[in-house]
Design an enzyme around this catalytic site. Structure first.
Site, PDB file in Angstrom:
ATOM      1  N   TYR A   1       0.832  -1.197   0.000  1.00 20.79           N
ATOM      2  CA  TYR A   1       0.000   0.000   0.000  1.00 20.79           C
ATOM      3  C   TYR A   1       0.873   1.256   0.000  1.00 20.79           C
ATOM      4  O   TYR A   1       0.684   2.171  -0.814  1.00 20.79           O
ATOM      5  CB  TYR A   1      -0.901  -0.023   1.238  1.00 20.79           C
ATOM      6  CG  TYR A   1      -1.887   1.110   1.332  1.00 20.79           C
ATOM      7  CD1 TYR A   1      -3.143   1.006   0.740  1.00 20.79           C
ATOM      8  CD2 TYR A   1      -1.582   2.288   2.012  1.00 20.79           C
ATOM      9  CE1 TYR A   1      -4.062   2.040   0.829  1.00 20.79           C
ATOM     10  CE2 TYR A   1      -2.485   3.329   2.102  1.00 20.79           C
ATOM     11  CZ  TYR A   1      -3.731   3.195   1.513  1.00 20.79           C
ATOM     12  OH  TYR A   1      -4.635   4.231   1.593  1.00 20.79           O
TER      13      TYR A   1
ATOM     14  N   THR B   1     -11.951   5.521   9.124  1.00 22.76           N
ATOM     15  CA  THR B   1     -12.777   5.064   8.011  1.00 22.76           C
ATOM     16  C   THR B   1     -12.927   3.547   8.059  1.00 22.76           C
ATOM     17  O   THR B   1     -12.119   2.857   8.701  1.00 22.76           O
ATOM     18  CB  THR B   1     -12.148   5.458   6.667  1.00 22.76           C
ATOM     19  OG1 THR B   1     -10.912   4.729   6.505  1.00 22.76           O
ATOM     20  CG2 THR B   1     -11.863   6.955   6.606  1.00 22.76           C
TER      21      THR B   1
END
Length: 306
Positions: free
Chosen positions: A194, A229
């Protein structure tokens, strides 16, 4: 000075405290700053993408939610329309990891002023897409690169075209791996993949700024800080548990995306909390020209760019 110190110390700058410290000196865009504009937000079914879409809609933009899951996209659309009465919000399928899906989405798009590359994945093991590419590389780099180039004619037709890459502060820990963009070497770690591909997004910003210089397309990179989130809680449960008391809201994380879209500063920079930031802070992470050239050659060939 306080802003810079908070940024370098990471926790004060990336957390809700940094956002709340800085926002005292901000002025909001005009309420109709994006009236008449069309914005596409990828990965807009939840989290920062959904918050960015809502923020763009509040400023008058017609917003297209480009999502992999239509059901989640429709749920996000309903929430945005309820929060922003009268907003025009559309849901369309686009899987950034699937280059054919990207091509179909681009072919069906007829107008565009703002393109926000927010879609993200963090797999726990190395996964290869139908096109033969590592999943994070396809989703964060190849798909956005191809989509931007396919939509270039529409952006050129806009009076004020803007492209925003939503990167991550985690990219600061990585150098540009032009020698292994598909993460074939070593032990695969999702968080590393990532961060590597988020570094690649930042490397794309000046390259695309140069590519589109004659077109007037402003290309920006940004990172949202640490926001609470579903993506963070689901993919990084340990980090979420450790930091959740001082994580930002999704809206706070999305603020700079909306601000960049509405105010359109000069392109080519990397932003956090409405201020341009350095692209490198750790020794050994700065790109070398030969690495940038090799990275660009690989990406353009893999994405099929001319």
């Amino acid at each position: 000075m306080l802003d810079t110190i908070a940024d370098r110390l990471v926790v004060p700058g990336y957390s809700k405290w940094g956002h709340r410290l800085r926002k005292r000196n901000w002025s909001d865009p005009e309420p109709d700053a994006l009236r008449g504009a069309t914005a596409v937000v990828t990965g807009a079914s939840s989290g920062i993408g959904k918050a960015a879409a809502a923020g763009l809609a509040r400023l008058g933009a017609e917003v297209v939610l480009a999502v992999r899951d239509g059901r989640k996209g429709e749920a996000a659309r309903a929430e945005i329309v309820a929060a922003v009465p009268g907003a025009t919000v559309l849901v369309r399928h686009c899987d950034l990891s699937d280059l054919d899906s990207v091509r179909r989405f681009a072919a069906e798009t007829d107008r565009l002023d703002v393109l926000v590359h927010n879609a993200g994945v963090l797999p726990q093991e190395r996964t290869v897409t139908a096109d033969g590419h590592e999943l994070t590389f396809a989703t964060h780099v190849l798909g956005p690169l191809l989509l931007t180039d396919l939509l270039r004619p529409l952006l050129v037709a806009s009076p004020d075209p803007r492209v925003v890459f939503v990167s991550s502060g985690g990219m600061y820990t990585q150098r540009l791996r032009a020698d292994d963009p598909e993460y074939r070497e070593g032990t695969y770690r999702g968080a590393t993949a990532y961060a590597r591909t988020k570094r690649m997004q930042v490397a794309l910003v000046p390259l695309l700024t140069e590519r589109y210089a004659s077109d007037g397309i402003a290309v920006h990179g940004m990172h949202p800080g640490w926001a609470d989130t579903p993506g963070v809680s689901g993919s990084l449960p340990g980090f979420h548990k450790l930091t959740r008391t001082f994580l930002r809201t999704a809206e706070e994380g999305a603020d700079t995306i909306v601000w960049l879209a509405a105010t359109s500063p000069r392109g080519g920079g990397f932003w956090h909390d409405r201020r341009e930031r350095p692209a490198h802070v750790l020794p050994g992470t700065a790109e070398q020209p030969e690495d940038v050239a090799a990275f660009w050659r690989y990406c353009t060939e893999a994405a099929g760019l001319r």
